[in-house]
Design a protein around this motif. Sequence first.
Motif, mmCIF file in Angstrom:
data_model
loop_
_atom_site.group_PDB
_atom_site.id
_atom_site.type_symbol
_atom_site.label_atom_id
_atom_site.label_comp_id
_atom_site.label_asym_id
_atom_site.label_seq_id
_atom_site.Cartn_x
_atom_site.Cartn_y
_atom_site.Cartn_z
ATOM 1 N N ALA A 35 0.567 -0.723 -0.282
ATOM 2 C CA ALA A 35 0.492 -0.245 -0.277
ATOM 3 C C ALA A 35 1.167 1.005 -0.363
ATOM 4 O O ALA A 35 1.733 1.475 0.561
ATOM 5 N N GLU A 36 0.539 2.706 -0.195
ATOM 6 C CA GLU A 36 0.818 3.669 -0.626
ATOM 7 C C GLU A 36 1.086 4.343 0.721
ATOM 8 O O GLU A 36 1.881 5.152 1.564
ATOM 9 N N ARG A 37 -0.568 3.930 1.504
ATOM 10 C CA ARG A 37 -0.430 4.974 2.984
ATOM 11 C C ARG A 37 -1.320 3.603 3.715
ATOM 12 O O ARG A 37 -2.061 2.719 3.207
ATOM 13 N N VAL A 38 -0.952 3.617 5.124
ATOM 14 C CA VAL A 38 -1.754 2.856 6.162
ATOM 15 C C VAL A 38 -2.559 3.953 6.924
ATOM 16 O O VAL A 38 -1.843 4.199 7.482
ATOM 17 N N ALA A 39 -3.818 3.501 7.673
ATOM 18 C CA ALA A 39 -4.598 4.376 8.446
ATOM 19 C C ALA A 39 -4.102 3.296 10.120
ATOM 20 O O ALA A 39 -3.607 2.232 10.059
ATOM 21 N N LEU A 40 -3.843 4.278 10.977
ATOM 22 C CA LEU A 40 -3.478 3.533 12.146
ATOM 23 C C LEU A 40 -4.357 4.539 13.531
ATOM 24 O O LEU A 40 -4.312 5.563 13.523
ATOM 25 N N GLY A 41 -5.108 3.410 14.840
ATOM 26 C CA GLY A 41 -5.865 4.389 15.145
ATOM 27 C C GLY A 41 -5.352 3.073 16.698
ATOM 28 O O GLY A 41 -4.382 2.220 16.162
ATOM 29 N N ARG A 42 -5.774 3.605 18.081
ATOM 30 C CA ARG A 42 -5.970 3.349 19.221
ATOM 31 C C ARG A 42 -7.019 3.085 20.104
ATOM 32 O O ARG A 42 -7.852 4.229 19.540
ATOM 33 N N PRO A 75 -14.733 0.052 14.726
ATOM 34 C CA PRO A 75 -15.302 0.511 14.046
ATOM 35 C C PRO A 75 -15.695 2.056 13.154
ATOM 36 O O PRO A 75 -14.943 2.099 12.121
ATOM 37 N N SER A 76 -14.805 2.835 13.857
ATOM 38 C CA SER A 76 -14.329 3.667 13.497
ATOM 39 C C SER A 76 -13.189 3.899 12.406
ATOM 40 O O SER A 76 -13.078 4.121 11.606
ATOM 41 N N LEU A 77 -12.355 3.289 13.106
ATOM 42 C CA LEU A 77 -10.987 2.768 11.724
ATOM 43 C C LEU A 77 -11.118 1.887 10.978
ATOM 44 O O LEU A 77 -10.795 2.103 9.474
ATOM 45 N N ILE A 144 -5.061 12.584 11.274
ATOM 46 C CA ILE A 144 -6.402 12.696 10.714
ATOM 47 C C ILE A 144 -7.044 13.516 11.817
ATOM 48 O O ILE A 144 -7.554 11.926 12.993
ATOM 49 N N ALA A 145 -8.202 14.042 12.126
ATOM 50 C CA ALA A 145 -8.193 14.051 13.989
ATOM 51 C C ALA A 145 -10.143 14.378 13.088
ATOM 52 O O ALA A 145 -10.505 14.245 14.226
ATOM 53 N N ASP A 146 -10.872 14.363 11.920
ATOM 54 C CA ASP A 146 -11.942 13.882 12.193
ATOM 55 C C ASP A 146 -12.530 12.874 12.298
ATOM 56 O O ASP A 146 -13.944 12.378 11.260
ATOM 57 N N ALA A 147 -11.900 11.670 11.849
ATOM 58 C CA ALA A 147 -12.549 10.439 11.096
ATOM 59 C C ALA A 147 -13.874 9.858 12.739
ATOM 60 O O ALA A 147 -14.546 9.337 11.997
ATOM 61 N N ASN A 148 -13.114 10.452 13.827
ATOM 62 C CA ASN A 148 -14.912 9.830 14.825
ATOM 63 C C ASN A 148 -15.979 10.415 14.630
ATOM 64 O O ASN A 148 -17.083 9.987 14.798
ATOM 65 N N ASP A 149 -15.830 12.079 14.572
ATOM 66 C CA ASP A 149 -16.908 12.715 13.926
ATOM 67 C C ASP A 149 -17.436 12.322 12.728
ATOM 68 O O ASP A 149 -19.144 12.345 12.421
ATOM 69 N N ASP A 150 -17.072 11.966 11.532
ATOM 70 C CA ASP A 150 -17.247 11.220 10.427
ATOM 71 C C ASP A 150 -17.981 10.082 10.475
ATOM 72 O O ASP A 150 -19.291 9.697 10.096
ATOM 73 N N TYR A 151 -17.615 9.208 11.570
ATOM 74 C CA TYR A 151 -18.093 7.682 11.754
ATOM 75 C C TYR A 151 -19.870 7.601 12.389
ATOM 76 O O TYR A 151 -20.676 7.497 12.215
ATOM 77 N N VAL A 152 -19.416 8.612 13.360
ATOM 78 C CA VAL A 152 -20.649 8.792 14.179
ATOM 79 C C VAL A 152 -21.645 9.702 13.321
ATOM 80 O O VAL A 152 -22.950 9.294 12.351
ATOM 81 N N ARG A 153 -20.915 10.440 12.499
ATOM 82 C CA ARG A 153 -22.241 10.883 11.181
ATOM 83 C C ARG A 153 -23.413 9.523 10.459
ATOM 84 O O ARG A 153 -24.243 9.937 9.695
ATOM 85 N N ASP A 241 -16.097 -2.467 19.430
ATOM 86 C CA ASP A 241 -16.355 -3.678 18.613
ATOM 87 C C ASP A 241 -17.832 -3.932 19.352
ATOM 88 O O ASP A 241 -18.539 -5.237 18.204
ATOM 89 N N ARG A 242 -18.519 -4.220 20.692
ATOM 90 C CA ARG A 242 -19.363 -5.323 21.355
ATOM 91 C C ARG A 242 -20.269 -4.072 21.990
ATOM 92 O O ARG A 242 -20.044 -3.338 22.546
ATOM 93 N N ALA A 243 -21.436 -5.003 21.787
ATOM 94 C CA ALA A 243 -22.299 -4.513 23.315
ATOM 95 C C ALA A 243 -23.326 -5.189 23.777
ATOM 96 O O ALA A 243 -23.897 -5.928 22.984
ATOM 97 N N VAL A 244 -23.322 -5.209 25.387
ATOM 98 C CA VAL A 244 -24.103 -5.959 25.745
ATOM 99 C C VAL A 244 -25.563 -5.266 26.988
ATOM 100 O O VAL A 244 -24.798 -4.043 26.374
ATOM 101 N N PHE A 245 -26.160 -5.788 27.000
ATOM 102 C CA PHE A 245 -27.290 -5.016 27.598
ATOM 103 C C PHE A 245 -27.305 -5.500 29.289
ATOM 104 O O PHE A 245 -27.818 -6.590 29.830
#
Length: 458
Positions: A35-42, A75-77, A144-153, A241-245
């Motif tokens: 790849a030419e670029r790779v996304a990285l999150g934590r 899931p945002s990444l 990249i500053a807006d990944a979470n905003d775009d994910y929620v939107r 990445d999980r939800a329990v109730f």
Amino acid sequence: MKVFGSSGTRGVVGEEFTPEFVSRVAAAAAATWDAERVALGRDTRTSGRTFADAAAAGITAAGVDVERLGVVPTPSLVRYCEVEAVPGVMITASHNPPEFNGVKLVGDDGIELPVGRLEAVEERLLSEGTTTVAWDRIGASRRIADANDDYVREMLDTVDRDAVADAGLTVALDPGHGAGALTSPEFFRELGCDVVTVNAQPDGHFPGRDPEPVEKNLADLKRLVAAADADVGIAHDGDADRAVFVDETGDYVEGDASLAALSAHHLGEGDTTVAAVNVSQRLVDVCEAAGANLELTPIGSTNIITRIKELWREGESVPVAGEGNGGVFFPDYRLVRDGAFIAAKFLELLAERDASVSEVVAPYEDYTNVRENLAYETDAQLNAMLEAAAAYAEAADAEPDTKDGYRLDYGDAWVLVRPSGTEPKVRVYAESADPERAATLAREAREALAAAKSGVEA
């Protein structure tokens, strides 16, 4: 040496999991992807920045640019990787305790790598070849500053906001100090819910509870549901990445019950769902009632993802899939476990049925699950327990399924023994409509393994 388990690779920080190891994994992945670029999150773990730096070093040393998203839910990444058509590296140990960290790898299609591609990365990692380029070909790094905003939107545009808002739901939310603390409170408020929170400060020490959203860790959420008179409690793991109730009375909802309720709502005649070998009888019954097919895989999201992609190639419809740990897939939306989206689909179900959580899951509470873990310290202890499991299965009055460990079905109950893919433990699962029957099966299997382990020195 096997690097990747059922959901990436994980280990205890400073022991088997080191910055040097993470750098090598990231470099091998970058070289394999070409790849030419790779996304990285934590996620929020205290070691996360260190290992993200190590991963960035490995990626750029392989001559690939890195785009650093910061603290994000997995899931945002994944969404970013799909939209930008770039592969990704996620630094997370998901539900593991704070001393762990790990790596998940995501393809440029926005899907965690299936088994075959993980094996290619592993082969590159374990080979003698180099992944380092010359000084003038080192990759660049940018934030990249807006990944979470775009994910929620995007999620807001996908969920039936009007139905959820009209239901007037009060949501008690426990992100467990993980990455979901940065996204889920806003998301559920934007859905029109009244939201109250606990453990909602990002904190890699996880002071309020351990990252795994199992019942013993959710006392705060149960109390919050009662205090706020909430309609539902929602809990995430470390990378959300999980939800329990928790239901409106403050009672914990078994993940198998919520999976069955969601599956019953989304499965139709001729559809297929995919689950792991520890699948509950609840889901079996749902599939029979709906006329849907059930495919079983070894435990772990990687194996489920791999099978779903195979079914897609065969032209099968897979509207829902997952495991009874809160990790549910809605593949038509995106082939990822997404805690916030899972919870939103559950809220849609409550709104459409105009029913309480306890009413929605009531048809799926007939069976009792027992889960036990036996930790080991050495390979000798592990091998002794696995040999005991094989002997136990061979002597049982049931035909063992050895797809992943040893599963014994008795018609009225089942028991499964398998080594964990993420922790140094052997897990024992049992289920029956009779609580005593489930407890007895689990105890007998556990005693056989414990006896074998006790005969081996640590």
